[in-house]
Write a protein that holds these residues in place. Sequence first.
Motif, PDB file in Angstrom:
ATOM      1  N   GLN A   1     -22.634 -60.329 -42.242  1.00 12.15           N
ATOM      2  CA  GLN A   1     -22.291 -59.396 -43.325  1.00 12.15           C
ATOM      3  C   GLN A   1     -23.168 -59.698 -44.521  1.00 12.15           C
ATOM      4  OE1 GLN A   1     -18.133 -59.244 -44.438  1.00 12.15           O
ATOM      5  NE2 GLN A   1     -18.399 -57.203 -45.295  1.00 12.15           N
TER       6      GLN A   1
ATOM      7  N   GLU B   1     -21.538 -56.528 -39.270  1.00  6.38           N
ATOM      8  CA  GLU B   1     -22.183 -55.917 -38.120  1.00  6.38           C
ATOM      9  C   GLU B   1     -22.340 -56.924 -36.982  1.00  6.38           C
ATOM     10  OE1 GLU B   1     -26.167 -54.569 -38.792  1.00  6.38           O
ATOM     11  OE2 GLU B   1     -26.853 -56.481 -39.592  1.00  6.38           O
TER      12      GLU B   1
ATOM     13  N   ALA C   1     -27.657 -56.872 -30.695  1.00  8.55           N
ATOM     14  CA  ALA C   1     -27.925 -55.682 -31.498  1.00  8.55           C
ATOM     15  C   ALA C   1     -29.408 -55.361 -31.393  1.00  8.55           C
ATOM     16  CB  ALA C   1     -27.547 -55.941 -32.955  1.00  8.55           C
TER      17      ALA C   1
ATOM     18  N   LYS D   1     -22.525 -54.617 -47.739  1.00  6.92           N
ATOM     19  CA  LYS D   1     -22.610 -53.938 -46.449  1.00  6.92           C
ATOM     20  C   LYS D   1     -21.440 -54.326 -45.567  1.00  6.92           C
ATOM     21  CE  LYS D   1     -27.631 -53.390 -46.294  1.00  6.92           C
ATOM     22  NZ  LYS D   1     -28.856 -53.572 -45.460  1.00  6.92           N
ATOM     23  N   GLU D   2     -21.205 -53.515 -44.544  1.00  7.00           N
ATOM     24  CA  GLU D   2     -20.141 -53.830 -43.606  1.00  7.00           C
ATOM     25  C   GLU D   2     -20.607 -54.921 -42.637  1.00  7.00           C
ATOM     26  OE1 GLU D   2     -17.897 -49.483 -43.442  1.00  7.00           O
ATOM     27  OE2 GLU D   2     -18.838 -50.313 -41.654  1.00  7.00           O
TER      28      GLU D   2
END
Length: 124
Positions: free
Chosen positions: A39, A46, A61, A43-44
């Motif tokens: 994080q 991820e 990712a 921002k969120e």
Amino acid sequence: QVQLVESGGGLVQAGGSLRLSCAASGRFFSSYAMGWFRQAPGKEREFVAAISGSGGNTYYADSVKGRFTISRDNAKNMVYLQMNSLKPEDTAVYYCAADRRLIPSRVGASYDYWGQGTQVTVSS
């Protein structure tokens, strides 16, 4: 109950490497899928990477694929995240998480236990 403690974060220049470690307490570590999330400020959280209980399956990712490697040592109750070719956009607090299911998820809400996080800062 599983307790997770991350370590290995720090300040590194772009292009450098870091290895994050996550130490897990509790029994039956190999029955947990493990994940790394991050994080950044504002921002969120991820998904970064995940690994199945046996270590035979890994997921990444797209933003870190080819640069980061997740691994685990079930004999030591440890999970690792090797981060190479770091970029400033990798700057974030990195969290280790444990999921009681064997198959890892990319969704943070699926995870049952979380560590306190370790800061990674990549300077340009």
